[in-house]
Design a protein around this motif. Structure first.
Motif, mmCIF file in Angstrom:
data_model
loop_
_atom_site.group_PDB
_atom_site.id
_atom_site.type_symbol
_atom_site.label_atom_id
_atom_site.label_comp_id
_atom_site.label_asym_id
_atom_site.label_seq_id
_atom_site.Cartn_x
_atom_site.Cartn_y
_atom_site.Cartn_z
ATOM 1 N N GLU A 176 0.830 -1.184 0.000
ATOM 2 C CA GLU A 176 0.000 0.000 0.000
ATOM 3 C C GLU A 176 0.876 1.250 0.000
ATOM 4 O OE1 GLU A 176 -2.081 -0.728 3.592
ATOM 5 O OE2 GLU A 176 -3.602 -1.993 2.655
ATOM 6 N N GLU A 177 0.260 2.374 -0.272
ATOM 7 C CA GLU A 177 0.991 3.634 -0.276
ATOM 8 C C GLU A 177 1.604 3.874 1.100
ATOM 9 O OE1 GLU A 177 0.253 8.383 -1.260
ATOM 10 O OE2 GLU A 177 -1.327 6.905 -1.552
ATOM 11 N N GLY A 178 2.864 4.240 1.114
ATOM 12 C CA GLY A 178 3.546 4.486 2.378
ATOM 13 C C GLY A 178 4.220 3.257 2.962
ATOM 14 N N SER A 179 4.167 2.127 2.249
ATOM 15 C CA SER A 179 4.822 0.923 2.748
ATOM 16 C C SER A 179 6.324 1.166 2.887
ATOM 17 C CB SER A 179 4.585 -0.250 1.783
ATOM 18 O OG SER A 179 3.217 -0.601 1.753
ATOM 19 N N VAL A 180 6.913 0.569 3.903
ATOM 20 C CA VAL A 180 8.336 0.731 4.160
ATOM 21 C C VAL A 180 9.117 -0.305 3.368
ATOM 22 C CG1 VAL A 180 10.129 0.658 5.928
ATOM 23 C CG2 VAL A 180 7.892 1.633 6.465
ATOM 24 N N PHE A 181 10.096 0.146 2.604
ATOM 25 C CA PHE A 181 10.942 -0.758 1.838
ATOM 26 C C PHE A 181 12.153 -1.159 2.671
ATOM 27 C CE2 PHE A 181 8.425 1.122 -1.459
ATOM 28 C CZ PHE A 181 8.344 0.164 -2.463
ATOM 29 N N GLY B 241 21.386 -2.901 1.501
ATOM 30 C CA GLY B 241 22.642 -3.165 2.206
ATOM 31 C C GLY B 241 22.434 -3.435 3.683
ATOM 32 N N GLN B 242 21.642 -2.613 4.334
ATOM 33 C CA GLN B 242 21.393 -2.774 5.771
ATOM 34 C C GLN B 242 20.665 -4.082 6.057
ATOM 35 O OE1 GLN B 242 19.337 0.543 7.582
ATOM 36 N NE2 GLN B 242 18.742 -0.663 9.374
ATOM 37 N N SER B 243 19.706 -4.423 5.206
ATOM 38 C CA SER B 243 18.947 -5.656 5.415
ATOM 39 C C SER B 243 19.829 -6.888 5.255
ATOM 40 C CB SER B 243 17.772 -5.727 4.440
ATOM 41 O OG SER B 243 16.882 -4.662 4.662
ATOM 42 N N ILE B 244 20.713 -6.857 4.258
ATOM 43 C CA ILE B 244 21.642 -7.981 4.058
ATOM 44 C C ILE B 244 22.501 -8.179 5.305
ATOM 45 C CG2 ILE B 244 23.696 -8.717 2.778
ATOM 46 C CD1 ILE B 244 22.416 -7.515 0.265
ATOM 47 N N LEU B 245 23.003 -7.064 5.862
ATOM 48 C CA LEU B 245 23.835 -7.151 7.062
ATOM 49 C C LEU B 245 23.033 -7.652 8.260
ATOM 50 C CD1 LEU B 245 25.954 -3.869 6.763
ATOM 51 C CD2 LEU B 245 26.723 -6.227 6.384
ATOM 52 N N GLN B 246 21.791 -7.177 8.395
ATOM 53 C CA GLN B 246 20.963 -7.598 9.525
ATOM 54 C C GLN B 246 20.604 -9.081 9.438
ATOM 55 O OE1 GLN B 246 17.995 -4.405 8.998
ATOM 56 N NE2 GLN B 246 18.339 -3.845 11.120
ATOM 57 N N LEU C 142 12.110 -5.954 10.820
ATOM 58 C CA LEU C 142 12.683 -5.120 9.758
ATOM 59 C C LEU C 142 11.634 -4.246 9.090
ATOM 60 C CD1 LEU C 142 15.242 -7.551 8.057
ATOM 61 C CD2 LEU C 142 15.528 -6.068 10.048
ATOM 62 N N LEU C 143 10.439 -4.813 8.847
ATOM 63 C CA LEU C 143 9.372 -4.046 8.197
ATOM 64 C C LEU C 143 8.417 -3.409 9.205
ATOM 65 C CD1 LEU C 143 8.541 -6.498 5.273
ATOM 66 C CD2 LEU C 143 9.678 -4.285 5.085
ATOM 67 N N ASN D 264 5.627 -4.478 10.478
ATOM 68 C CA ASN D 264 4.231 -4.580 10.074
ATOM 69 C C ASN D 264 3.649 -5.884 10.606
ATOM 70 O OD1 ASN D 264 1.789 -5.038 8.533
ATOM 71 N ND2 ASN D 264 2.496 -3.467 7.111
ATOM 72 N N ALA D 265 2.837 -5.772 11.663
ATOM 73 C CA ALA D 265 2.271 -6.969 12.304
ATOM 74 C C ALA D 265 1.355 -7.736 11.366
ATOM 75 C CB ALA D 265 1.516 -6.567 13.568
ATOM 76 N N GLU D 266 0.654 -7.030 10.476
ATOM 77 C CA GLU D 266 -0.271 -7.700 9.563
ATOM 78 C C GLU D 266 0.459 -8.634 8.616
ATOM 79 O OE1 GLU D 266 -3.787 -6.452 6.382
ATOM 80 O OE2 GLU D 266 -3.099 -5.005 7.883
ATOM 81 N N MET D 267 1.679 -8.249 8.222
ATOM 82 C CA MET D 267 2.467 -9.082 7.324
ATOM 83 C C MET D 267 2.912 -10.382 7.987
ATOM 84 S SD MET D 267 4.948 -6.394 5.339
ATOM 85 C CE MET D 267 4.306 -5.039 4.339
ATOM 86 N N THR D 268 2.960 -10.382 9.324
ATOM 87 C CA THR D 268 3.402 -11.597 10.012
ATOM 88 C C THR D 268 2.368 -12.712 9.946
ATOM 89 O OG1 THR D 268 2.499 -10.982 12.185
ATOM 90 C CG2 THR D 268 4.715 -10.189 11.654
#
Length: 289
Positions: free
Chosen positions: A127-132, A136-141, A252-253, A255-259
């Motif tokens: 949806e609009e405003g979703s966090v990407f 690089g940071q995600s790969i490290l995490q 990382l995201l 978003n509880a709904e995505m879980t």
């Protein structure tokens, strides 16, 4: 879940501990299968890295799912196999060495592929405003809670083999308990909307799980692989690292709904694993009688 101690601290630490436990069961020699049995390993990686996300994407489109729930399905489709797949392969009399090798290799490779698949899914379904995810940071995490703990576990296995052997069972039990707690926490977070979410994503999660299990077995059969390897590739294709999926969506995201799709898939894959284990052992008994 966003910003809570559970998702910011406990969840990553729990995942790191689970992956450490997987590393304790690994040896460098386990990776020799990459050279000794390249056909089986390459097919397993193809199913994990390409087939599973494609099937997940097709099912989301077919069911017309959009927004966070669609992204959640794609997150679990992008995740590698986890320690659970090794246990199920063992109980199903599969090729345990192949299972361990595929889990380890896919865990390494998906460190890179997960951020790209997830960001594509957010852009396509979000949806609009979703966090990407920052690549690089995600790969490290993800590396910090998967590859590094596995590497530490392998080092401890090599350096203190007797101590690791004694610790193996307690670590496995603790990992199972942690996984269960994470799963329950994810479900409780969205308990008020769990039923409608389950009605929306449950059929997709079940079809994704069953179809990848079946496709994995059929493709392995088409390549004339031994029966034990067919079972293992099927299991590695359909049993995912749900803990990692929940960490990606919840931590990382944020978003509880995505879980929810991840949690539902994690529950259903245990239910489908039961008949696999029973059939495999029933077949073995017939051969020995």
């Amino acid at each position: 879940m966003e910003g809570s101690i559970l998702t910011a601290v406990f969840l990553p630490l729990a995942l790191a501990f689970i992956m450490l436990g997987m590393g304790l069961s690994l040896k460098v020699n386990d990776f020799k299968l990459l050279f000794l049995q390249p056909k089986a390993v390459l097919l397993g990686l193809f199913n994990q890295l390409i087939l599973l996300p494609l099937v997940g994407f097709g099912l989301v489109l077919a069911f017309g799912l959009t927004g966070p729930l669609a992204v959640g399905v794609m997150v679990i489709a992008a995740c590698p196999g986890g320690p659970t797949s090794n246990l199920i392969a063992h109980l199903s009399r599969g090729d345990l060495a192949l299972s361990i090798s595929l889990t380890a290799l896919s865990s390494i490779l998906t460190i890179v592929t997960i951020p790209f698949i997830v960001n594509f899914s957010i852009g396509y379904f979000g949806e609009e405003g979703s966090v990407f995810l920052p690549i690089g940071q995600s790969i490290l995490q993800i590396m910090g809670v998967t590859l590094i703990p596995v590497s530490i576990g392998m080092f401890l296995h090599k350096r203190f083999p007797k101590l690791v052997d004694r610790a193996d069972r307690p670590v496995r039990i603790a990992s199972a308990v942690l996984f269960t707690l994470i799963l329950v926490a994810a479900i409780l977070k969205e308990r008020e909307s769990l039923v409608p979410f389950f009605l929306l994503t449950g059929p997709i999660a079940l079809l994704l799980n069953i179809s990848t299990l079946v496709l994995g077995f059929l493709l392995a059969s088409a390549l004339l692989l031994p029966k034990a390897q067919r079972k293992t590739i099927a299991i590695e294709s359909g049993i995912q690292n749900g803990t990692l999926g929940i960490m990606i969506t919840a931590t990382l995201l944020g978003n509880a709904e995505m879980t929810i799709p991840v949690a539902i898939y994690s529950l259903l894959m245990f239910l489908t694993a039961i008949p696999i284990i029973l059939l495999a052992n029933a077949g073995q008994k017939r051969l020995t009688t």
